[in-house]
Design a protein around this motif. Sequence first.
Motif, PDB file in Angstrom:
ATOM      1  N   ILE A 270       0.820  -1.205   0.000  1.00 15.40           N
ATOM      2  CA  ILE A 270       0.000   0.000   0.000  1.00 15.40           C
ATOM      3  C   ILE A 270       0.860   1.263   0.000  1.00 15.40           C
ATOM      4  CG2 ILE A 270      -1.687   1.342   1.320  1.00 15.40           C
ATOM      5  CD1 ILE A 270      -2.854  -1.063  -0.159  1.00 15.40           C
ATOM      6  N   GLN A 271       1.918   1.280   0.792  1.00 18.20           N
ATOM      7  CA  GLN A 271       2.774   2.469   0.812  1.00 18.20           C
ATOM      8  C   GLN A 271       3.396   2.705  -0.566  1.00 18.20           C
ATOM      9  OE1 GLN A 271       6.475   2.432   3.045  1.00 18.20           O
ATOM     10  NE2 GLN A 271       6.088   4.503   3.801  1.00 18.20           N
ATOM     11  N   THR A 272       3.898   1.656  -1.197  1.00 14.49           N
ATOM     12  CA  THR A 272       4.491   1.789  -2.523  1.00 14.49           C
ATOM     13  C   THR A 272       3.454   2.242  -3.543  1.00 14.49           C
ATOM     14  OG1 THR A 272       6.129   0.075  -2.037  1.00 14.49           O
ATOM     15  CG2 THR A 272       5.715   0.565  -4.352  1.00 14.49           C
ATOM     16  N   LEU A 273       2.242   1.706  -3.460  1.00 18.09           N
ATOM     17  CA  LEU A 273       1.172   2.106  -4.371  1.00 18.09           C
ATOM     18  C   LEU A 273       0.877   3.597  -4.237  1.00 18.09           C
ATOM     19  CD1 LEU A 273      -1.212   1.393  -6.322  1.00 18.09           C
ATOM     20  CD2 LEU A 273      -2.590   1.016  -4.266  1.00 18.09           C
ATOM     21  N   LEU A 274       0.792   4.085  -3.005  1.00 19.37           N
ATOM     22  CA  LEU A 274       0.498   5.491  -2.771  1.00 19.37           C
ATOM     23  C   LEU A 274       1.636   6.392  -3.259  1.00 19.37           C
ATOM     24  CD1 LEU A 274      -1.094   5.170   0.768  1.00 19.37           C
ATOM     25  CD2 LEU A 274      -2.247   6.061  -1.261  1.00 19.37           C
ATOM     26  N   VAL A 275       2.861   6.053  -2.914  1.00 22.00           N
ATOM     27  CA  VAL A 275       3.998   6.879  -3.326  1.00 22.00           C
ATOM     28  C   VAL A 275       4.080   6.961  -4.854  1.00 22.00           C
ATOM     29  CG1 VAL A 275       6.518   7.038  -3.379  1.00 22.00           C
ATOM     30  CG2 VAL A 275       5.349   6.499  -1.238  1.00 22.00           C
ATOM     31  N   ASP A 276       4.033   5.823  -5.519  1.00 20.81           N
ATOM     32  CA  ASP A 276       4.175   5.808  -6.983  1.00 20.81           C
ATOM     33  C   ASP A 276       2.990   6.480  -7.669  1.00 20.81           C
ATOM     34  OD1 ASP A 276       6.522   4.460  -6.585  1.00 20.81           O
ATOM     35  OD2 ASP A 276       5.753   2.493  -7.182  1.00 20.81           O
TER      36      ASP A 276
ATOM     37  N   GLN B  50       0.885  11.511 -10.545  1.00 20.92           N
ATOM     38  CA  GLN B  50      -0.145  12.526 -10.772  1.00 20.92           C
ATOM     39  C   GLN B  50       0.451  13.924 -10.915  1.00 20.92           C
ATOM     40  OE1 GLN B  50      -3.098  11.133 -11.426  1.00 20.92           O
ATOM     41  NE2 GLN B  50      -1.861   9.325 -10.903  1.00 20.92           N
ATOM     42  N   GLN B  51       1.704  14.097 -10.505  1.00 21.06           N
ATOM     43  CA  GLN B  51       2.413  15.371 -10.607  1.00 21.06           C
ATOM     44  C   GLN B  51       1.654  16.503  -9.905  1.00 21.06           C
ATOM     45  OE1 GLN B  51       3.620  16.182 -14.652  1.00 21.06           O
ATOM     46  NE2 GLN B  51       4.385  14.105 -14.950  1.00 21.06           N
ATOM     47  N   LEU B  52       1.086  16.172  -8.755  1.00 17.89           N
ATOM     48  CA  LEU B  52       0.373  17.164  -7.957  1.00 17.89           C
ATOM     49  C   LEU B  52       1.280  17.802  -6.903  1.00 17.89           C
ATOM     50  CD1 LEU B  52      -2.940  15.177  -7.354  1.00 17.89           C
ATOM     51  CD2 LEU B  52      -2.662  17.197  -8.795  1.00 17.89           C
ATOM     52  N   PHE B  53       2.453  17.215  -6.691  1.00 21.29           N
ATOM     53  CA  PHE B  53       3.368  17.671  -5.648  1.00 21.29           C
ATOM     54  C   PHE B  53       4.782  17.770  -6.233  1.00 21.29           C
ATOM     55  CE2 PHE B  53       0.127  14.714  -4.140  1.00 21.29           C
ATOM     56  CZ  PHE B  53      -0.607  15.527  -3.288  1.00 21.29           C
ATOM     57  N   ARG B  54       5.630  18.547  -5.586  1.00 19.92           N
ATOM     58  CA  ARG B  54       7.000  18.653  -6.081  1.00 19.92           C
ATOM     59  C   ARG B  54       7.718  17.322  -5.968  1.00 19.92           C
ATOM     60  NH1 ARG B  54      11.288  22.989  -3.743  1.00 19.92           N
ATOM     61  NH2 ARG B  54      11.182  21.610  -1.912  1.00 19.92           N
ATOM     62  N   SER B  55       7.490  16.645  -4.846  1.00 15.92           N
ATOM     63  CA  SER B  55       8.076  15.314  -4.677  1.00 15.92           C
ATOM     64  C   SER B  55       7.191  14.508  -3.739  1.00 15.92           C
ATOM     65  CB  SER B  55       9.499  15.390  -4.119  1.00 15.92           C
ATOM     66  OG  SER B  55       9.488  15.845  -2.770  1.00 15.92           O
ATOM     67  N   VAL B  56       7.249  13.191  -3.897  1.00 17.99           N
ATOM     68  CA  VAL B  56       6.524  12.263  -3.023  1.00 17.99           C
ATOM     69  C   VAL B  56       7.491  11.146  -2.666  1.00 17.99           C
ATOM     70  CG1 VAL B  56       4.515  10.784  -2.724  1.00 17.99           C
ATOM     71  CG2 VAL B  56       4.375  12.763  -4.249  1.00 17.99           C
ATOM     72  N   THR B  57       7.671  10.916  -1.369  1.00 13.69           N
ATOM     73  CA  THR B  57       8.611   9.894  -0.926  1.00 13.69           C
ATOM     74  C   THR B  57       8.011   9.106   0.231  1.00 13.69           C
ATOM     75  OG1 THR B  57       9.661  11.458   0.601  1.00 13.69           O
ATOM     76  CG2 THR B  57      10.651  11.223  -1.583  1.00 13.69           C
ATOM     77  N   ALA B  58       8.561   7.933   0.484  1.00 16.65           N
ATOM     78  CA  ALA B  58       8.212   7.176   1.674  1.00 16.65           C
ATOM     79  C   ALA B  58       8.858   7.848   2.880  1.00 16.65           C
ATOM     80  CB  ALA B  58       8.701   5.739   1.548  1.00 16.65           C
ATOM     81  N   GLU B  59       8.146   7.894   3.992  1.00  8.25           N
ATOM     82  CA  GLU B  59       8.641   8.601   5.168  1.00  8.25           C
ATOM     83  C   GLU B  59       9.991   8.055   5.632  1.00  8.25           C
ATOM     84  OE1 GLU B  59       6.885  10.174   9.452  1.00  8.25           O
ATOM     85  OE2 GLU B  59       6.152   8.291   8.617  1.00  8.25           O
ATOM     86  N   GLN B  60      10.199   6.748   5.532  1.00 12.48           N
ATOM     87  CA  GLN B  60      11.438   6.158   6.028  1.00 12.48           C
ATOM     88  C   GLN B  60      12.644   6.499   5.157  1.00 12.48           C
ATOM     89  OE1 GLN B  60       8.718   4.519   5.064  1.00 12.48           O
ATOM     90  NE2 GLN B  60       9.200   2.649   3.926  1.00 12.48           N
ATOM     91  N   SER B  61      12.419   7.128   4.006  1.00 15.78           N
ATOM     92  CA  SER B  61      13.543   7.544   3.166  1.00 15.78           C
ATOM     93  C   SER B  61      14.296   8.715   3.782  1.00 15.78           C
ATOM     94  CB  SER B  61      13.054   7.946   1.777  1.00 15.78           C
ATOM     95  OG  SER B  61      12.271   9.123   1.842  1.00 15.78           O
ATOM     96  N   ARG B  62      13.682   9.388   4.768  1.00 10.95           N
ATOM     97  CA  ARG B  62      14.300  10.482   5.517  1.00 10.95           C
ATOM     98  C   ARG B  62      14.579  11.703   4.655  1.00 10.95           C
ATOM     99  NH1 ARG B  62      18.484   7.372   9.698  1.00 10.95           N
ATOM    100  NH2 ARG B  62      16.914   5.972  10.580  1.00 10.95           N
ATOM    101  N   VAL B  63      13.858  11.860   3.579  1.00 11.62           N
ATOM    102  CA  VAL B  63      13.937  13.076   2.777  1.00 11.62           C
ATOM    103  C   VAL B  63      13.095  14.144   3.462  1.00 11.62           C
ATOM    104  CG1 VAL B  63      13.369  14.118   0.559  1.00 11.62           C
ATOM    105  CG2 VAL B  63      14.317  11.806   0.639  1.00 11.62           C
ATOM    106  N   ALA B  64      13.647  15.337   3.630  1.00 11.93           N
ATOM    107  CA  ALA B  64      12.911  16.416   4.293  1.00 11.93           C
ATOM    108  C   ALA B  64      11.669  16.775   3.486  1.00 11.93           C
ATOM    109  CB  ALA B  64      13.809  17.633   4.446  1.00 11.93           C
ATOM    110  N   SER B  65      10.544  16.898   4.163  1.00  7.61           N
ATOM    111  CA  SER B  65       9.298  17.249   3.494  1.00  7.61           C
ATOM    112  C   SER B  65       8.504  18.208   4.366  1.00  7.61           C
ATOM    113  CB  SER B  65       8.473  15.991   3.201  1.00  7.61           C
ATOM    114  OG  SER B  65       8.147  15.320   4.406  1.00  7.61           O
TER     115      SER B  65
END
Length: 206
Positions: free
Chosen positions: A81-87, A92-107
């Motif tokens: 489910i997490q992978t489905l949501l992220v991908d 959809q290109q609605l956001f600048r970036s979309v990542t999984a929370e555990q990737s530790r990318v600042a959001s």
Amino acid sequence: MALLCAGCGSLLETDQPPSTSYVLAPAPAASTGTTRSEADLSIGRPDLAPGLDTERIAVLKGRQLDYYRGAQWGGRTVEVIQTLLVDSFEDQQLFRSVTAEQSRVASEYVLDISVRDLQAEYASDNGAPTAHVTILGRLIRVVDRQLVDTFSATAQSRASDNRMGAVAAAFETAAHKVVLELAQKIATAIAGDAEKLQAAGGKESG
């Protein structure tokens, strides 16, 4: 795959190991123009309703929860489910970036997810099942841990046949409806929150 029997007895849990894995492809990219947000969004690891935290594909007949035999998801439900949501959100290109929370990318925002339904439901007529998907979301502004909004989306899709391939396709159809609805709701909420913060900043500077 051989036709699943009319009753659930022979298609449910057995001691035999699952032989076929199924995946949920990302929802197709939006075909119409949409407003892109410059926000970065992280999606947390989902919380799952009891009985769904497994690789097995859940089946509900009445109030009896069981699992298909000889079939499983391509990973644990939380990962699927997490992978489905992220991908899907990214496409959809609605956001600048979309990542999984555990990737530790600042959001700027994080989406907490709960999966309430992800099961095939059989009616009393024992025909083809209906895939039922329900996801709840809580959008949180990271800088102050403020809850921005809550969302829910649910969809059902009847399988075209009582075969595992058709059941998996029904799951994908229902899941796509849910993630696309959530993506639009979240993009709208983020846009509204950005306007609110901008207005508040203007008042303070004034």
